[in-house]
Enzyme design. Structure first.
Site, PDB file in Angstrom:
ATOM      1  N   HIS A 264       0.835  -1.204   0.000  1.00 39.62           N
ATOM      2  CA  HIS A 264       0.000   0.000   0.000  1.00 39.62           C
ATOM      3  C   HIS A 264       0.874   1.261   0.000  1.00 39.62           C
ATOM      4  O   HIS A 264       0.722   2.136  -0.862  1.00 39.62           O
ATOM      5  CB  HIS A 264      -0.908  -0.033   1.241  1.00 39.62           C
ATOM      6  CG  HIS A 264      -1.839   1.129   1.350  1.00 39.62           C
ATOM      7  ND1 HIS A 264      -3.170   1.050   1.026  1.00 39.62           N
ATOM      8  CD2 HIS A 264      -1.638   2.415   1.737  1.00 39.62           C
ATOM      9  CE1 HIS A 264      -3.741   2.228   1.202  1.00 39.62           C
ATOM     10  NE2 HIS A 264      -2.837   3.073   1.651  1.00 39.62           N
ATOM     11  N   GLU A 265       1.804   1.321   0.936  1.00 37.42           N
ATOM     12  CA  GLU A 265       2.640   2.519   1.027  1.00 37.42           C
ATOM     13  C   GLU A 265       3.570   2.628  -0.177  1.00 37.42           C
ATOM     14  O   GLU A 265       3.909   3.731  -0.606  1.00 37.42           O
ATOM     15  CB  GLU A 265       3.428   2.534   2.342  1.00 37.42           C
ATOM     16  CG  GLU A 265       2.558   2.519   3.613  1.00 37.42           C
ATOM     17  CD  GLU A 265       1.450   3.574   3.658  1.00 37.42           C
ATOM     18  OE1 GLU A 265       1.618   4.658   3.057  1.00 37.42           O
ATOM     19  OE2 GLU A 265       0.396   3.299   4.277  1.00 37.42           O
ATOM     20  N   HIS A 268       1.793   4.550  -2.816  1.00 39.38           N
ATOM     21  CA  HIS A 268       1.900   6.004  -2.585  1.00 39.38           C
ATOM     22  C   HIS A 268       3.297   6.506  -2.997  1.00 39.38           C
ATOM     23  O   HIS A 268       3.438   7.566  -3.598  1.00 39.38           O
ATOM     24  CB  HIS A 268       1.689   6.318  -1.102  1.00 39.38           C
ATOM     25  CG  HIS A 268       0.261   6.240  -0.642  1.00 39.38           C
ATOM     26  ND1 HIS A 268      -0.736   7.005  -1.205  1.00 39.38           N
ATOM     27  CD2 HIS A 268      -0.334   5.521   0.357  1.00 39.38           C
ATOM     28  CE1 HIS A 268      -1.894   6.740  -0.569  1.00 39.38           C
ATOM     29  NE2 HIS A 268      -1.673   5.847   0.369  1.00 39.38           N
ATOM     30  N   GLU A 294      -4.738   7.805  -3.118  1.00 39.91           N
ATOM     31  CA  GLU A 294      -5.217   6.538  -2.579  1.00 39.91           C
ATOM     32  C   GLU A 294      -5.469   5.537  -3.711  1.00 39.91           C
ATOM     33  O   GLU A 294      -5.356   4.327  -3.508  1.00 39.91           O
ATOM     34  CB  GLU A 294      -6.479   6.793  -1.747  1.00 39.91           C
ATOM     35  CG  GLU A 294      -6.788   5.743  -0.712  1.00 39.91           C
ATOM     36  CD  GLU A 294      -5.705   5.545   0.362  1.00 39.91           C
ATOM     37  OE1 GLU A 294      -4.826   6.429   0.522  1.00 39.91           O
ATOM     38  OE2 GLU A 294      -5.735   4.499   1.024  1.00 39.91           O
TER      39      GLU A 294
HETATM   40 ZN    ZN Z   1      -3.138   5.175   1.790  1.00 38.08          ZN
END
Ligand code: ZN
Length: 502
Positions: A264-265, A268, A294
């Site tokens: 997830h990170e 980003h 996101e």
């Molecule tokens: Zn996030």
């Protein structure tokens, strides 16, 4: 004009540098700082953010923007220079409308509120934090009212995170999505849940973290310009385009935790690392909105990282890493386990399908509170009622109900949640467009190759940073405005294979 433009840029870089220094302090606070440093650190970050605000709202910046107006008009809308002036003007005009004294008051209030919340949540004591939340709601309304002329009182609060979206737009999209989502969620949750016991054996932390970094590097995370550390709440932070960091957390009895946090990170971080290097130090050098940001974490974590194709390639490696724990588990069983859908209490632990229902509840409550349709004191009971209606279960306490998320206790009410669901919707829309241009992407993923997908995202989204607004980026990248269709198709296809849907 060139000299004036350069002067504006220099001033913006100074503001950026102060904010980056505050970012380093924050990163340090969340990773390595001993608890004794907390008090002074709060003061230090407050000093830096005050300085940055003062420098940015300096009348000299306003004068430069005025002087540069004819220059901006002479330039192409899409040029880097025009985009920087346009974006700076938008941010400047917002920043000067909120008095510094108000900002300082809110900062003091929210840090007190946060302290009380950290005690109220474990004690399951909503009453303790209620007066703070009431004050927060007052501040939120006051903040919105620095921007008269809005259509909805939440609009000015949504704007800094998801510029280009209004409360009415978000509500419309959410209610369309809700209509599709509720039947899918209930069709799945009325069936026996997937067995995910294979994820809850003992998995030593070091191997978990190492495996996560193998995946992050494969996705394209550049470790020459990044690193990963451990923290309580995972996040991505950027000090410059040459230093984009992520954090993760692990649980030795839960294999998914560190791995999916890291993916997830990394999503980003890929966005930030992909921004045009020429934008370094300016407001253009960051992702354009919460929703688009996101969308990237969700795309890499869920659409790629929880797909069958991805694990066809990576499961043998994972099995080798954890041979004792995973040898008896087939790739199919593992895939079902990491895509388990269930009615659960906690937003951050929710699966791809039910997650959005958690977000919609919060978004609707934010609107109702700001409109004055709901009082803070009614929140706990309203939460239980709505939760029961949406999920078929009643939270046994406020700790895992209205007290669970930090957002309202550490910031204003309004605009803090919609980005998560916009991200889910946009992840599918962007991915679908990437597939239209490159139908070979799923085959690449099965081979552990992500370059074609990464390049498409970089060219269509990442490199532009904040040059374009979210609606502009969506239109440019996919040819259409935001639509829930690709997301619904994605859910139906994926979960139709894992469960029976109809
Ligand atoms: Zn996030």
């Amino acid at each position: 004009m060139q000299a004036k433009f350069q002067e504006l840029k220099n001033r913006l870089i100074e503001v950026n540098d102060i904010n980056a220094a505050a970012g380093v302090l924050h990163w340090d606070q969340s990773t390595y700082m001993p608890p004794g440093g907390a008090k002074a650190r709060a003061r230090q970050t407050a000093t830096l953010s005050r300085l940055a605000h003062e420098k940015f709202t300096d009348v000299a910046i306003g004068n430069l923007l005025d002087t540069l107006t004819p220059y901006e008009k002479s330039l192409d809308y899409e040029s880097d220079e025009a985009s920087l002036i346009r974006l700076t003007r938008r941010k400047y005009e917002r920043a000067i409308k909120i008095p510094a004294k108000f900002m300082a008051e809110v900062a003091t209030h929210t840090s007190e509120s946060y302290q009380v919340w950290t005690k109220a949540r474990p004690a399951n004591d909503f009453e303790r934090v209620r007066p703070y939340l009431e004050k927060t709601l007052e501040y939120s309304r006051k903040c919105a009212n620095f921007f008269p002329g809005y259509d909805h009182i939440a609009d000015p609060l949504i704007e800094p995170r998801d510029f280009g979206m209004k409360a009415a737009d978000v509500s419309r999209v959410f209610s369309e999505l809700r209509k599709e989502l509720v039947p899918i969620a209930s069709a799945i949750t009325s069936q026996p849940p997937a067995d995910d016991s294979c994820l809850h054996k003992h998995y030593p932390e070091t191997q978990q973290l190492d495996f996560g970094m193998v995946v992050a590097k494969k996705f394209g995370y550049d470790l020459n310009r990044g690193r990963q550390d451990k923290t309580h709440h995972p996040f991505m932070t950027k000090f410059s385009l040459g230093d984009v960091r992520i954090t993760t957390r692990s649980k030795e009895d839960s294999l998914g935790e560190a791995l999916f946090c890291t993916m997830h990170e990394t999503g980003h971080a890929l966005y930030e690392q992909g921004i045009n290097m020429d934008f370094e130090g300016t407001p253009l050098a960051r992702g354009t909105s919460a929703g688009v940001h996101e969308s990237q974490s969700r795309l890499w974590e869920n659409i790629v990282g929880r797909s069958k194709g991805f694990w066809n390639c990576f499961y043998p490696q994972l099995q080798k890493t954890f041979s004792e724990q995973l040898l008896p588990v087939s790739a199919d069983e593992f895939h079902r386990a990491i895509n388990k859908v269930e009615r659960s209490l906690i937003r951050t632990e929710a699966d791809e399908v039910t997650y959005n229902l958690h977000v919609m509840l919060r978004f609707d409550f934010e609107l109702a509170l700001l409109e004055g349709e709901m009082e803070i004191r009614d929140l706990p009971s309203a939460w239980r009622e709505r939760f029961e209606a949406d999920f078929g279960i009643v939270p046994p306490d406020d700790k895992d109900g209205v007290l669970q998320d930090v957002h309202w206790y550490f910031g204003l009410i309004g605009g803090s949640f919609q980005g998560y669901t916009l991200g889910n919707i946009l992840a599918a829309q962007f991915y679908t467009s990437a597939l239209e241009s490159h139908p070979e992407i799923p085959n690449d993923i099965e081979k552990g190759e992500f370059q074609t997908l990464h390049n498409w995202l970089r060219n269509n989204i990442y490199r532009h940073g904040s040059k374009f607004t979210a609606p502009e980026i969506i239109k440019r990248a996919t040819g259409k405005p935001m639509s829930i269709k690709p997301y619904i198709n994605y859910l139906r296809t994926k979960y139709g294979e894992l469960y029976s849907l109809n």
